[in-house]
Design a protein around this motif. Structure first.
Motif, mmCIF file in Angstrom:
data_model
loop_
_atom_site.group_PDB
_atom_site.id
_atom_site.type_symbol
_atom_site.label_atom_id
_atom_site.label_comp_id
_atom_site.label_asym_id
_atom_site.label_seq_id
_atom_site.Cartn_x
_atom_site.Cartn_y
_atom_site.Cartn_z
ATOM 1 N N VAL A 195 56.582 56.502 -69.263
ATOM 2 C CA VAL A 195 57.930 56.757 -68.744
ATOM 3 C C VAL A 195 58.231 55.805 -67.599
ATOM 4 C CG1 VAL A 195 57.837 59.204 -69.368
ATOM 5 C CG2 VAL A 195 57.135 58.497 -67.074
ATOM 6 N N ASP A 196 59.537 55.695 -67.274
ATOM 7 C CA ASP A 196 59.907 54.988 -66.057
ATOM 8 C C ASP A 196 60.354 56.013 -65.015
ATOM 9 O OD1 ASP A 196 62.473 55.468 -67.420
ATOM 10 O OD2 ASP A 196 63.320 54.322 -65.777
ATOM 11 N N VAL A 197 59.953 55.780 -63.781
ATOM 12 C CA VAL A 197 60.295 56.636 -62.642
ATOM 13 C C VAL A 197 60.376 55.716 -61.428
ATOM 14 C CG1 VAL A 197 59.572 58.582 -61.229
ATOM 15 C CG2 VAL A 197 58.930 58.535 -63.640
ATOM 16 N N LEU A 198 61.350 55.743 -60.642
ATOM 17 C CA LEU A 198 62.472 56.607 -60.418
ATOM 18 C C LEU A 198 63.724 55.800 -60.694
ATOM 19 C CD1 LEU A 198 63.433 59.413 -58.833
ATOM 20 C CD2 LEU A 198 63.609 57.832 -56.929
ATOM 21 N N LEU A 199 64.583 56.236 -61.551
ATOM 22 C CA LEU A 199 65.721 55.422 -61.978
ATOM 23 C C LEU A 199 66.836 55.285 -60.939
ATOM 24 C CD1 LEU A 199 67.180 53.916 -64.310
ATOM 25 C CD2 LEU A 199 68.158 56.121 -64.928
ATOM 26 N N PRO A 200 67.373 56.371 -60.379
ATOM 27 C CA PRO A 200 68.651 56.256 -59.653
ATOM 28 C C PRO A 200 68.504 55.849 -58.195
ATOM 29 C CG PRO A 200 67.995 58.529 -59.687
ATOM 30 C CD PRO A 200 66.923 57.775 -60.436
ATOM 31 N N THR A 201 69.642 55.527 -57.624
ATOM 32 C CA THR A 201 69.763 55.368 -56.186
ATOM 33 C C THR A 201 70.392 56.630 -55.614
ATOM 34 O OG1 THR A 201 70.653 53.981 -54.427
ATOM 35 C CG2 THR A 201 72.043 54.284 -56.374
ATOM 36 N N LEU A 202 70.697 56.610 -54.335
ATOM 37 C CA LEU A 202 71.509 57.662 -53.718
ATOM 38 C C LEU A 202 72.917 57.103 -53.572
ATOM 39 C CD1 LEU A 202 69.019 58.975 -51.000
ATOM 40 C CD2 LEU A 202 69.442 59.859 -53.294
ATOM 41 N N TYR A 203 73.872 57.809 -54.154
ATOM 42 C CA TYR A 203 75.229 57.272 -54.273
ATOM 43 C C TYR A 203 76.090 57.652 -53.076
ATOM 44 C CZ TYR A 203 74.118 55.715 -58.945
ATOM 45 O OH TYR A 203 73.553 55.061 -60.014
ATOM 46 N N LYS A 204 75.701 57.138 -51.909
ATOM 47 C CA LYS A 204 76.484 57.328 -50.697
ATOM 48 C C LYS A 204 77.238 56.035 -50.409
ATOM 49 C CE LYS A 204 76.388 58.681 -45.842
ATOM 50 N NZ LYS A 204 75.580 59.205 -44.720
ATOM 51 N N PRO A 205 78.556 56.083 -50.336
ATOM 52 C CA PRO A 205 79.344 54.865 -50.135
ATOM 53 C C PRO A 205 78.885 54.055 -48.922
ATOM 54 C CG PRO A 205 80.780 56.700 -50.678
ATOM 55 C CD PRO A 205 79.407 57.283 -50.475
ATOM 56 N N ILE A 252 66.391 60.971 -63.778
ATOM 57 C CA ILE A 252 65.588 60.101 -62.918
ATOM 58 C C ILE A 252 64.507 59.345 -63.687
ATOM 59 C CG2 ILE A 252 66.030 61.493 -60.879
ATOM 60 C CD1 ILE A 252 63.188 62.637 -61.185
ATOM 61 N N GLY A 253 64.514 59.431 -65.004
ATOM 62 C CA GLY A 253 63.516 58.691 -65.766
ATOM 63 C C GLY A 253 63.643 58.908 -67.257
ATOM 64 N N TYR A 254 63.128 57.944 -68.008
ATOM 65 C CA TYR A 254 63.182 57.977 -69.473
ATOM 66 C C TYR A 254 61.841 57.517 -70.044
ATOM 67 C CZ TYR A 254 68.303 58.230 -69.081
ATOM 68 O OH TYR A 254 69.589 58.612 -68.780
ATOM 69 N N GLY A 255 61.636 57.828 -71.322
ATOM 70 C CA GLY A 255 60.500 57.247 -72.010
ATOM 71 C C GLY A 255 60.642 55.738 -72.094
ATOM 72 N N VAL A 256 59.513 55.056 -72.175
ATOM 73 C CA VAL A 256 59.490 53.600 -72.316
ATOM 74 C C VAL A 256 58.597 53.258 -73.504
ATOM 75 C CG1 VAL A 256 58.819 51.407 -71.252
ATOM 76 C CG2 VAL A 256 59.864 53.207 -69.856
ATOM 77 N N GLY A 257 59.045 52.337 -74.343
ATOM 78 C CA GLY A 257 58.244 51.936 -75.497
ATOM 79 C C GLY A 257 58.832 50.697 -76.132
ATOM 80 N N ILE A 258 59.314 50.835 -77.350
ATOM 81 C CA ILE A 258 59.988 49.720 -78.007
ATOM 82 C C ILE A 258 61.329 49.473 -77.331
ATOM 83 C CG2 ILE A 258 60.943 48.901 -80.209
ATOM 84 C CD1 ILE A 258 58.848 50.726 -81.574
#
Length: 370
Positions: free
Chosen positions: A327-337, A298-304
């Motif tokens: 960091v970045d938050v919140l990356l994903p969605t909810l994967y409901k078709p 749901i997140g990663y470091g952010v920099g270069i």
């Protein structure tokens, strides 16, 4: 800057020794920015031995500039096309005089020409991936880095406003992105470090989609994910805009993600394991009935780089959050078709006792009716 670069190289050298390597080779642009301090250096190779001073090979026209900015003493120019960076790097490793040298390279960033020259001149070389080491060294930002990211983050509000203003039915995703990118460039952005997203609903559950020649229709959510940069450092932000009458469950999902982001940020404190942040968010998502549609990161470091691989906020990960990480938050969605797809993302600075949203734009559902 020169003192800072010296400290960064010394820290990398300590890792080289700790890993039992004879040297590390840095050739990729993002790590050259960090360890050399020059954002416009191309075709360069920094070699950090276990003992002794680092050496940097670069094109002859760049040599004086690199010496002046970085403070690296051993800057060796080469003439292209008579010489090339892959051969110069391999020659240096061969001249170290070690029969079976152990050398670290950053993952993804060694090309075929590098391999061929190493195979020819250093046939008994042993290589090790030091990509993770470099990401960890880069994970805690100094004040100048934070200032650069904050500057980049400031450009995003102009791009998002332009995207919202331009968004309407019967236009292409790329048309909306062009308006956003132009606004950010006018504000001072040096460009995105990734392929940005303007996504109609049927494309939002792909893993890595980006804006294309797809027509946006009315009565659907549209994801806008933008990036900007300054002095080699990046920021990113994502919002979802609702055109017309959108499925009520889709709007519900977006509101759930807004709350999930708040939970993540509230748990984003120095000393916490990233798995603990993920677990707190997952419990909430699961309580809302969407646990099976939620992914593991749901997140990663952010920099270069826009997504740096330390820290990663995710399931079962023991990465430790520290003060002055970004960091970045919140990356994903909810994967409901059919109803999933909305996204929200912000760039966050971890402080001693709190967090700061470096990106600034309305996080509530944005509705446009036509």
């Amino acid at each position: 800057m020169k003192e800072k670069i010296g400290e960064r190289i010394n820290n990398l050298q300590k890792e080289v020794v700790s890993l039992g390597l004879d040297a590390a080779v840095i050739k990729d642009r993002e790590n050259l920015i960090y360890f050399v301090g020059v954002e416009d250096l191309e075709c360069g190779s920094l070699i950090v031995p276990a003992k002794g001073e680092a050496v940097l090979f670069c094109l002859w026209l760049d040599a004086n500039h690199v010496r002046e900015v970085s403070g690296i003493k051993n800057v060796i120019p080469y003439m292209f096309p008579k010489e090339n960076i892959s051969k110069k790097t391999a020659e240096y490793i061969a001249q170290m005089g070690i029969n079976e040298p152990k050398v670290g390279f950053t993952r993804y960033f060694i090309d075929l020409q590098d391999f061929l020259w190493l195979h020819r001149l250093v046939p008994k070389i042993h290589v090790k991936d030091i990509g993770g080491v470099c990401y960890k060294l880069r994970s805690v930002k100094d004040q100048e880095e934070i200032d650069y990211i904050r500057k980049a983050a400031g450009f995003l509000q102009y791009g998002m406003k332009a995207a919202v203003d331009a968004l309407k039915p019967n236009v292409k995703e790329t048309d909306i992105l062009a308006e956003a990118d132009y606004a950010m460039r006018k504000a001072g952005s040096e460009g995105a470090t990734f392929k940005m997203q303007v996504l109609r609903h049927d494309r939002q559950m792909l893993v890595h989609p980006y804006a294309g020649n797809y027509i946006i229709e009315n009565n659907q959510p549209v994801v806008v994910h933008l990036g900007s940069s300054y002095k080699g450092y990046t920021a990113k932000m994502c919002r979802t805009i609702f055109l017309g009458n959108v499925d009520k469950e889709t709007v519900k999902i977006y509101n759930i993600l807004i709350k999930a982001q708040e939970i993540a940020v509230n748990n984003l404190v120095p000393g916490v394991k990233t798995s603990e942040i993920y677990d707190a968010v997952y419990r909430y998502i699961d309580d809302q009935g969407y646990g099976k549609t939620f992914i593991d990161y749901i997140g990663y470091g952010v920099g270069i780089r826009q997504s740096e691989f330390y820290p990663i906020i995710g399931k079962n990960l023991d990465h430790i959050i520290e003060e002055n990480m970004v960091v970045d938050v919140l990356l994903p969605t909810l994967y409901k078709p059919k109803v999933g797809g909305p996204r929200i993302t912000d760039t966050i600075l971890v402080k001693k006792n709190s967090c700061e949203y470096l990106t600034s734009f309305d996080r509530n559902p944005i509705v446009k009716n036509f």
